[in-house]
Design a protein around this motif. Sequence first.
Motif, short mmCIF file in Angstrom:
data_model
loop_
_atom_site.label_atom_id
_atom_site.label_comp_id
_atom_site.label_asym_id
_atom_site.label_seq_id
_atom_site.Cartn_x
_atom_site.Cartn_y
_atom_site.Cartn_z
N PHE A 181 15.43 25.95 -11.24
CA PHE A 181 16.74 26.06 -10.59
C PHE A 181 17.42 24.69 -10.62
CE2 PHE A 181 18.73 29.08 -7.37
CZ PHE A 181 19.95 28.45 -7.32
N TYR A 182 16.68 23.66 -10.24
CA TYR A 182 17.21 22.30 -10.23
C TYR A 182 17.59 21.84 -11.64
CZ TYR A 182 17.04 17.19 -10.26
OH TYR A 182 17.32 15.86 -10.47
N GLU A 183 16.69 22.03 -12.60
CA GLU A 183 16.93 21.58 -13.97
C GLU A 183 18.15 22.25 -14.59
OE1 GLU A 183 13.25 22.56 -15.77
OE2 GLU A 183 12.14 20.92 -14.78
N GLU A 184 18.29 23.56 -14.37
CA GLU A 184 19.42 24.28 -14.94
C GLU A 184 20.74 23.86 -14.29
OE1 GLU A 184 19.43 26.14 -17.63
OE2 GLU A 184 17.29 25.69 -17.79
N THR A 185 20.70 23.51 -13.01
CA THR A 185 21.90 23.02 -12.34
C THR A 185 22.31 21.67 -12.91
OG1 THR A 185 21.29 24.15 -10.28
CG2 THR A 185 22.92 22.39 -10.10
N LYS A 186 21.34 20.79 -13.09
CA LYS A 186 21.61 19.44 -13.58
C LYS A 186 22.14 19.42 -15.02
CE LYS A 186 20.49 15.74 -12.30
NZ LYS A 186 21.34 14.60 -11.89
N LYS A 187 21.83 20.44 -15.78
CA LYS A 187 22.34 20.52 -17.15
C LYS A 187 23.85 20.69 -17.19
CE LYS A 187 18.27 22.57 -19.40
NZ LYS A 187 17.75 23.80 -20.06
N LYS A 188 24.40 21.26 -16.10
CA LYS A 188 25.81 21.64 -16.10
C LYS A 188 26.71 20.69 -15.32
CE LYS A 188 24.53 25.56 -18.05
NZ LYS A 188 23.09 25.54 -17.82
N ILE A 189 26.14 19.76 -14.57
CA ILE A 189 26.97 18.92 -13.71
C ILE A 189 26.29 17.57 -13.49
CG2 ILE A 189 25.94 19.84 -11.58
CD1 ILE A 189 28.70 19.60 -10.27
N SER A 190 27.10 16.52 -13.41
CA SER A 190 26.58 15.18 -13.14
C SER A 190 26.79 14.86 -11.66
CB SER A 190 27.32 14.16 -14.01
OG SER A 190 26.87 12.85 -13.72
N ILE A 191 25.69 14.67 -10.94
CA ILE A 191 25.75 14.39 -9.51
C ILE A 191 24.71 13.33 -9.15
CG2 ILE A 191 26.64 16.64 -8.70
CD1 ILE A 191 23.74 17.49 -8.24
N ARG A 192 24.91 12.72 -8.02
CA ARG A 192 23.89 11.84 -7.46
C ARG A 192 22.94 12.74 -6.67
NH1 ARG A 192 23.32 9.02 -2.49
NH2 ARG A 192 25.36 9.82 -1.81
N ASP A 193 21.67 12.70 -7.00
CA ASP A 193 20.76 13.63 -6.33
C ASP A 193 19.40 12.99 -6.10
OD1 ASP A 193 18.60 14.80 -8.46
OD2 ASP A 193 20.48 14.31 -9.46
N LYS A 194 18.65 13.62 -5.24
CA LYS A 194 17.27 13.22 -4.98
C LYS A 194 16.47 14.47 -4.67
CE LYS A 194 14.36 9.95 -2.47
NZ LYS A 194 14.31 8.82 -1.51
N ILE A 195 15.24 14.52 -5.19
CA ILE A 195 14.36 15.66 -4.96
C ILE A 195 13.34 15.34 -3.88
CG2 ILE A 195 12.58 17.13 -5.99
CD1 ILE A 195 13.94 16.81 -8.66
N PHE A 196 13.16 16.27 -2.97
CA PHE A 196 12.11 16.18 -1.95
C PHE A 196 11.24 17.42 -2.13
CE2 PHE A 196 15.81 13.98 -0.38
CZ PHE A 196 15.30 12.82 0.19
N THR A 197 9.93 17.23 -2.15
CA THR A 197 9.03 18.37 -2.35
C THR A 197 8.21 18.65 -1.09
OG1 THR A 197 7.26 17.00 -3.26
CG2 THR A 197 8.86 17.89 -4.81
N MET A 216 20.17 9.18 3.46
CA MET A 216 20.86 9.32 2.18
C MET A 216 22.29 9.84 2.37
SD MET A 216 19.79 11.92 -0.91
CE MET A 216 20.89 12.26 -2.29
N ASN A 217 22.45 10.74 3.35
CA ASN A 217 23.74 11.36 3.70
C ASN A 217 24.46 11.98 2.49
OD1 ASN A 217 25.73 12.15 5.52
ND2 ASN A 217 26.97 10.33 5.15
N PRO A 218 23.80 12.90 1.81
CA PRO A 218 24.45 13.58 0.68
C PRO A 218 25.51 14.55 1.19
CG PRO A 218 22.38 14.64 1.17
CD PRO A 218 22.45 13.45 2.08
N LYS A 219 26.41 14.94 0.30
CA LYS A 219 27.43 15.91 0.72
C LYS A 219 26.84 17.30 0.93
CE LYS A 219 31.50 13.63 -1.22
NZ LYS A 219 32.64 13.75 -2.16
N ALA A 220 25.69 17.56 0.34
CA ALA A 220 25.06 18.87 0.51
C ALA A 220 23.55 18.75 0.43
CB ALA A 220 25.55 19.86 -0.55
N VAL A 221 22.88 19.67 1.10
CA VAL A 221 21.43 19.83 0.98
C VAL A 221 21.18 21.21 0.39
CG1 VAL A 221 19.22 19.97 2.19
CG2 VAL A 221 20.95 18.32 2.94
N CYS A 222 20.42 21.26 -0.70
CA CYS A 222 20.10 22.54 -1.33
C CYS A 222 18.65 22.88 -1.05
CB CYS A 222 20.35 22.47 -2.83
SG CYS A 222 20.02 24.02 -3.69
N PHE A 223 18.44 23.97 -0.32
CA PHE A 223 17.09 24.42 0.05
C PHE A 223 16.54 25.37 -1.02
CE2 PHE A 223 19.38 23.80 4.11
CZ PHE A 223 18.59 22.80 4.68
#
Length: 372
Positions: A181-197, A216-223
């Motif tokens: 899900f993460y990889e396919e999203t990143k292919k389509k858009i350039s964003i500043r992101d960080k992964i937490f597992t 970090m205060n990102p504009k969104a958190v994706c669960f």
Amino acid sequence: MKNMVIKMSLFLMISIFLLFSCDILKQKEYKIGLSINLSGTGGLSGAYIRDGAMLAVEEINQKGGINKIPLRLIIEDDKGTKEGALEADKRLIDKGVIAIIGHSQSDTTLSSYPYVMSKNILLITAFTATKKLSYIDDLFFRTSVDTVSYGNALSNHLKNKKIDSVAFIIDFTNQSFGEEFYEETKKKISIRDKIFTIKSKDINNLDEIVYEIVKMNPKAVCFLTEVIMTGILSQKLRKLGYKGEFIATIWAQTNDLLKVGGDAVEGINIISYIDSQLDNEGYKRFIDNLMKEFPKSSPARSMRSYELVYILADVLKEVKKVNSEEMKRVLLSKKFNTISGELSFDQFGDINRPVYLITIEKGRFIRKGQLF
């Protein structure tokens, strides 16, 4: 001579018909397997899946079964683990099922897929999204979209909202789903992101993750997490003052999100192919029957397994012989009218369907539009 030819032709036609019919007439019941997580992490969602399948089998049998032959649902708990999934499918195949509905996670499906295919058994799911099983000519079918479609949908949403920074929380209980899900999203858009597992079975590091995200205060958190964990993390983040957008997936689209997340999940956006505002007569009847039989169930989960059973029932009405290849032929050759609309499979057993943006507003799941 002409009469002789006609008689011989009729004899051959009748013989062929009887040859195909004989196998079906010998059937005393059609055994369908359900291999699903009932006792592992996220097992509550598995119970909802079981409810939908049981309801569909009950309805079909009350109407006389498949040409007077009843369906029998055999349920095995895959425990939400790779080992459990393989063992569950082995037990179902040993019991003589003609098809297996399962699994509820990409990782568990991937683990048992080689064995089920080697036994020439149809495997059909409404839950597995991994792209690793796309574009393969096999006996695997699904009514769910894959992670490529989800990635397209999420990237479109981020673009629409002009969100340029995201914290992704990936639950390694279903690692393939989250990572793809993460990889396919990143292919389509350039964003500043960080992964937490995280792993839902081990929640000792949740506070540490939440503090890092707030810092970090990102504009969104994706669960990319199961429903209970999504609710818990939402509560913790809001408690620490995080005010950005919450984004979740179909994995969290049940009423348990409201129970666990409370006010913290108000306004959360969910990426899902399940339309939260279906209004056709078949869906209304399904909801009425589900609430009578399983009042605590969750329609977004139950309806998917319910549909799968009805699709298999439609297939069994048309097969000339009861085997996987014949079932595959019928699955690929027709359109199915289901409670979520008309569905058809492509040559690889995959499906194209819309992906929606669902938002929780005043405790209700509201469809906001189509993302992909």
